[in-house]
Design a protein around this motif. Sequence first.
Motif, short mmCIF file in Angstrom:
data_model
loop_
_atom_site.label_atom_id
_atom_site.label_comp_id
_atom_site.label_asym_id
_atom_site.label_seq_id
_atom_site.Cartn_x
_atom_site.Cartn_y
_atom_site.Cartn_z
N ASN A 1 1.65 11.43 15.24
CA ASN A 1 2.29 11.93 16.46
C ASN A 1 3.76 12.24 16.26
O ASN A 1 4.31 13.11 16.93
N ASP A 2 4.41 11.52 15.36
CA ASP A 2 5.84 11.76 15.12
C ASP A 2 6.10 12.87 14.10
O ASP A 2 7.24 13.10 13.70
N GLY A 3 5.04 13.53 13.65
CA GLY A 3 5.19 14.63 12.70
C GLY A 3 5.08 14.23 11.25
O GLY A 3 5.01 15.09 10.36
N SER A 4 5.05 12.93 10.96
CA SER A 4 4.91 12.48 9.57
C SER A 4 3.45 12.56 9.13
O SER A 4 2.54 12.71 9.96
N TRP A 5 3.24 12.46 7.82
CA TRP A 5 1.88 12.55 7.26
C TRP A 5 1.57 11.25 6.51
O TRP A 5 2.40 10.75 5.73
N SER A 6 0.38 10.70 6.77
CA SER A 6 -0.01 9.47 6.07
C SER A 6 -1.52 9.32 6.07
O SER A 6 -2.22 9.99 6.85
N GLY A 7 -2.00 8.46 5.23
CA GLY A 7 -3.42 8.14 5.14
C GLY A 7 -3.61 6.72 4.68
O GLY A 7 -2.71 6.12 4.07
N MET A 8 -4.78 6.17 4.98
CA MET A 8 -5.07 4.78 4.60
C MET A 8 -6.26 4.73 3.66
O MET A 8 -7.20 5.52 3.81
N GLY A 9 -6.20 3.84 2.69
CA GLY A 9 -7.29 3.69 1.74
C GLY A 9 -7.43 2.26 1.26
O GLY A 9 -6.49 1.45 1.37
N MET A 10 -8.60 1.95 0.73
CA MET A 10 -8.88 0.61 0.21
C MET A 10 -8.62 0.60 -1.29
O MET A 10 -9.05 1.49 -2.02
N VAL A 11 -7.92 -0.44 -1.76
CA VAL A 11 -7.65 -0.60 -3.18
C VAL A 11 -8.18 -1.94 -3.67
O VAL A 11 -8.30 -2.89 -2.89
N GLN A 12 -8.50 -2.00 -4.94
CA GLN A 12 -9.01 -3.22 -5.56
C GLN A 12 -8.14 -3.57 -6.75
O GLN A 12 -7.78 -2.71 -7.55
N CYS A 13 -7.81 -4.85 -6.87
CA CYS A 13 -6.97 -5.30 -7.98
C CYS A 13 -7.74 -5.24 -9.29
O CYS A 13 -8.94 -5.51 -9.33
N GLU A 14 -7.05 -4.89 -10.35
CA GLU A 14 -7.66 -4.82 -11.68
C GLU A 14 -7.84 -6.20 -12.30
O GLU A 14 -8.57 -6.35 -13.28
N GLU A 15 -7.16 -7.20 -11.75
CA GLU A 15 -7.31 -8.57 -12.23
C GLU A 15 -8.04 -9.40 -11.19
O GLU A 15 -8.28 -8.95 -10.06
N THR A 16 -8.43 -10.60 -11.57
CA THR A 16 -9.12 -11.50 -10.65
C THR A 16 -8.30 -12.76 -10.44
O THR A 16 -7.35 -13.03 -11.18
N GLY A 17 -8.68 -13.53 -9.42
CA GLY A 17 -8.01 -14.79 -9.16
C GLY A 17 -7.32 -14.82 -7.82
O GLY A 17 -7.04 -13.77 -7.21
N ALA A 18 -7.03 -16.02 -7.34
CA ALA A 18 -6.38 -16.19 -6.03
C ALA A 18 -4.98 -15.58 -6.00
O ALA A 18 -4.50 -15.18 -4.95
N ASP A 19 -4.33 -15.50 -7.17
CA ASP A 19 -2.98 -14.94 -7.22
C ASP A 19 -2.95 -13.46 -6.87
O ASP A 19 -1.89 -12.92 -6.57
N THR A 20 -4.11 -12.79 -6.93
CA THR A 20 -4.14 -11.35 -6.62
C THR A 20 -4.11 -11.10 -5.12
O THR A 20 -4.03 -9.94 -4.70
#
Length: 395
Positions: A138-157
């Motif tokens: 609405n304010d004229g800016s452009w954006s999008g949302m997407g899901m990403v997955q970490c390349e590492e595992t563990g609670a620290d991610t």
Amino acid sequence: MAFDSQWGLSATGFYVPSYEEVLDSIQDDFIARFGSDIVLTSNSNFGIITRMMARREKASWEEQQLTYYSAFISTAIGTSLDYIGGNLGLKRKVDEPAFATITIATEGEYLIQAGEQFATESGYVFTLLKDVVTTQNNDGSWSGMGMVQCEETGADTNVPINSITTEVDPDENILSVTNFEKAGGGQDYEDDETYRERLRMENEARPGSTAAGIRSALMNLPGVREVNIVQNPSNATDKYGNPPYSVHIYCLGGDKGSIAETIADYIAAGITLVGSQQLKVKDATGNKLDINFDFATNKPVFAKVVINTDDAWNVDNGAEDVKQSIADYINELEMGDPVYITRLYPAIYDIEGVTDASIAIGTSTTTLQEKNMIQTDFEAVTCDPDDIEVVVNGL
């Protein structure tokens, strides 16, 4: 194989004979068969043979005992514990990567293809799972949302809010990227003790519509460390501000979509759910339900330990042992549990070479005090060994 009627399985458990008991039994058999005049000293032929047989038979009894213990949740270890969990339909949690939703801002309409990577300043790399096409706001800016997955595992991610901010391969069309919610779903490999406790809880409260059953089902989700459920059965608002006849579920860690789906599967019909996290989820019949819950607050603990030592102190690993002992104690606390200073000292004094110690704790390096840390009912403390400073005197 020599055998005594009191060895092995009995009404009191599984008894493993000592090496001396096995050796005496074998040597008694030899005497019965070859006569009382045989030589059974350690350097004689018969003595060497009977001792070799005793060692092997002792090992055999120990293996049989391990087989016996492997049938019980309280004593099984490793793969045997996994088999028990399989029989209960409850698998061990394995290393999992975190997932996060990122918002990408661009100059205009732009396609960001799946496979593009973004990172945190600490070095965790996240990969975009599906194409994202930015649209105009609405304010004229452009954006999008997407899901990403970490390349590492563990609670620290499970990285915090606004930490995925860097493009691995810079693109001039992308103005900025960030995650407005904490990443979730990342978890460490579940050790035997943690897995065993979850199996015990499963036996006590199978997943179902009761509070204990819902907690059990949520605890089985990847990344969920703790669950607290507040029920308000009265016709008045409770002390936490929950409305009458409501249920308020708090989860520490986990993916919000998976949590919402699990709640939808197990919550009883007609229950009013409250919480700032609100998702629409289809139930088993395909009807959409409004699911509300909240994430518990993760409260980091920092510490500074000043210790005096003697000659038994391990210069190479002692400080790391102190850090790990303190972190292990704090990370085993449940949601709402206070951190008592006095209960940290045994973890320090158990380290060989420590003669005296003082400790200060806080939520940052600038708030350290020699006093207890009190949590609300819906806060859970965590401690990273790297957030503990150890000052060693007397070396």
